[in-house]
Design a protein around this motif. Structure first.
Motif, PDB file in Angstrom:
ATOM      1  N   UNK A 224       9.470   5.722  86.409  1.00  0.00           N
ATOM      2  CA  UNK A 224       8.278   5.449  87.220  1.00  0.00           C
ATOM      3  C   UNK A 224       8.188   3.960  87.553  1.00  0.00           C
ATOM      4  N   UNK A 225       8.533   3.107  86.607  1.00  0.00           N
ATOM      5  CA  UNK A 225       8.508   1.668  86.846  1.00  0.00           C
ATOM      6  C   UNK A 225       9.487   1.274  87.954  1.00  0.00           C
ATOM      7  N   UNK A 226      10.699   1.830  87.916  1.00  0.00           N
ATOM      8  CA  UNK A 226      11.691   1.494  88.936  1.00  0.00           C
ATOM      9  C   UNK A 226      11.269   2.021  90.305  1.00  0.00           C
ATOM     10  N   UNK A 227      10.656   3.206  90.344  1.00  0.00           N
ATOM     11  CA  UNK A 227      10.150   3.742  91.610  1.00  0.00           C
ATOM     12  C   UNK A 227       9.013   2.864  92.140  1.00  0.00           C
ATOM     13  N   UNK A 228       8.094   2.483  91.225  1.00  0.00           N
ATOM     14  CA  UNK A 228       6.988   1.618  91.630  1.00  0.00           C
ATOM     15  C   UNK A 228       7.461   0.265  92.116  1.00  0.00           C
ATOM     16  N   UNK A 229       8.521  -0.240  91.497  1.00  0.00           N
ATOM     17  CA  UNK A 229       9.091  -1.525  91.918  1.00  0.00           C
ATOM     18  C   UNK A 229       9.643  -1.430  93.340  1.00  0.00           C
ATOM     19  N   UNK A 230      10.352  -0.327  93.627  1.00  0.00           N
ATOM     20  CA  UNK A 230      11.002  -0.180  94.928  1.00  0.00           C
ATOM     21  C   UNK A 230      10.008   0.111  96.045  1.00  0.00           C
ATOM     22  N   UNK A 231       9.029   0.994  95.771  1.00  0.00           N
ATOM     23  CA  UNK A 231       8.160   1.467  96.844  1.00  0.00           C
ATOM     24  C   UNK A 231       6.798   0.779  96.879  1.00  0.00           C
ATOM     25  N   UNK A 232       6.348   0.250  95.740  1.00  0.00           N
ATOM     26  CA  UNK A 232       5.035  -0.390  95.689  1.00  0.00           C
ATOM     27  C   UNK A 232       5.111  -1.878  95.352  1.00  0.00           C
ATOM     28  N   UNK A 233       6.328  -2.366  95.073  1.00  0.00           N
ATOM     29  CA  UNK A 233       6.491  -3.780  94.751  1.00  0.00           C
ATOM     30  C   UNK A 233       5.890  -4.185  93.410  1.00  0.00           C
ATOM     31  N   UNK A 234       5.855  -3.257  92.451  1.00  0.00           N
ATOM     32  CA  UNK A 234       5.287  -3.583  91.138  1.00  0.00           C
ATOM     33  C   UNK A 234       6.031  -4.745  90.500  1.00  0.00           C
ATOM     34  N   UNK A 235       5.286  -5.654  89.928  1.00  0.00           N
ATOM     35  CA  UNK A 235       5.880  -6.801  89.238  1.00  0.00           C
ATOM     36  C   UNK A 235       4.837  -7.392  88.292  1.00  0.00           C
ATOM     37  N   UNK A 236       5.153  -8.504  87.692  1.00  0.00           N
ATOM     38  CA  UNK A 236       4.203  -9.206  86.839  1.00  0.00           C
ATOM     39  C   UNK A 236       3.736  -8.386  85.652  1.00  0.00           C
ATOM     40  N   UNK A 237       2.421  -8.399  85.415  1.00  0.00           N
ATOM     41  CA  UNK A 237       1.836  -7.737  84.255  1.00  0.00           C
ATOM     42  C   UNK A 237       2.089  -6.228  84.241  1.00  0.00           C
ATOM     43  N   UNK A 238       2.096  -5.618  85.429  1.00  0.00           N
ATOM     44  CA  UNK A 238       2.353  -4.175  85.500  1.00  0.00           C
ATOM     45  C   UNK A 238       3.743  -3.853  84.980  1.00  0.00           C
ATOM     46  N   UNK A 239       4.733  -4.607  85.440  1.00  0.00           N
ATOM     47  CA  UNK A 239       6.108  -4.386  85.008  1.00  0.00           C
ATOM     48  C   UNK A 239       6.253  -4.627  83.506  1.00  0.00           C
ATOM     49  N   UNK A 240       5.631  -5.677  83.004  1.00  0.00           N
ATOM     50  CA  UNK A 240       5.732  -5.999  81.580  1.00  0.00           C
ATOM     51  C   UNK A 240       5.071  -4.919  80.729  1.00  0.00           C
TER      52      UNK A 240
END
Length: 270
Positions: A224-240
């Motif tokens: 889910x994190x990798x999908x969110x990174x690709x499609x929603x640009x998740x980074x920072x606190x969310x990724x951590x």
């Protein structure tokens, strides 16, 4: 045994490289590569026997730092990672000696499919890579916190100085997601082989025990994190947050339970 001396020599080389000045970049790179090769050879000789394989939390930690040193060495070719060097190499020097103190137990390979050994090896690499990703995420949290600390407001410790030498947070984040992507790929292979070849691997049909449930949940979080990174640009606190939560669940699936069984309860289980 000969691999015990290799472990000791590896620890010495790791510590030596941690203490060398950063200007000796080529020497550090060469010696770290040599130590890493010795570490891998000794670990393989210790873990894999003719008809058996060793499992245990100390072996997992040693393998984790083996992968961590490889990640440091590869990324150091693109970025200056002196901050990681002085953190990773002393830790690797310590963990490389742990199998001698906590040898774990041997699992027989007699009658097992060749797939069984490779399932274990891939799962170890998957757990190790994602453990490194979690460690990397913790460093990023500490690094970000330090950026908000006013200069001179606290005494600079050795660890604080190491944090100051880390690359920029954006660079650290790029490294983090490369680790997560590689770890997720290995974890996918682990889960798939465990489901498809369950009876061949373990002699029983696939079942939902605590290890399987925690592993699958961790796999879903990292995916889910990798999908969110690709499609929603998740980074920072969310990724951590996703990284640390996924790792904590994965830890419950294997390493944590192994440590309790072997060290606290003094039990030996497969």
């Amino acid at each position: 045994m000969m691999h015990t001396y290799f472990f000791i020599l590896t620890a010495i080389l790791y510590l030596g490289c941690a203490l060398l000045p950063s200007r000796q970049r080529k020497t550090i790179s060469t010696v770290v590569a040599l130590a890493w090769l010795l570490h891998g050879a000794a670990l393989w000789a210790d873990v894999v026997g003719p008809d058996e394989v060793r499992v245990g939390f100390s072996m997992m930690l040693s393998a984790t730092l083996w992968v961590s040193v490889a990640a440091y060495w590869l990324e150091n070719r693109n970025y200056t990672l002196d901050g990681l060097r002085v953190l990773v190499l002393p830790t690797a020097a310590l963990t490389v000696l742990l199998p001698g103190l906590f040898p774990g137990n041997m699992v027989s390979l007699v009658g097992k499919s060749p797939v069984f050994l490779w399932h274990i090896v891939i799962s170890i690499l998957a757990y190790s890579t994602l453990t490194i990703a979690a460690f990397h995420a913790v460093l990023m949290v500490l690094q970000e916190s330090r950026l908000h600390t006013r200069p001179g407001s606290a005494h600079t410790t050795w660890f604080g100085a190491a944090l100051d030498r880390l690359p920029a947070l954006l660079t650290m984040e790029k490294i983090l997601f490369r680790l997560i992507a590689f770890g997720f790929l290995l974890l996918t292979l682990t889960v798939a082989s465990g489901v498809v070849f369950s009876e061949e691997l373990f002699g029983t049909a696939f079942k939902w025990d605590h290890k399987t449930i925690f592993t699958m949940l961790s796999w879903a979080l990292f995916g889910l994190l990798l999908i969110g990174r690709k499609w929603q640009g998740w980074r920072g606190r969310t990724a951590l947050s996703f990284t640390l939560t996924g790792f904590a669940i994965l830890l419950l699936a294997y390493v944590g339970s192994r440590f309790v069984l072997e060290v606290v309860l003094h039990r030996v289980l497969v």
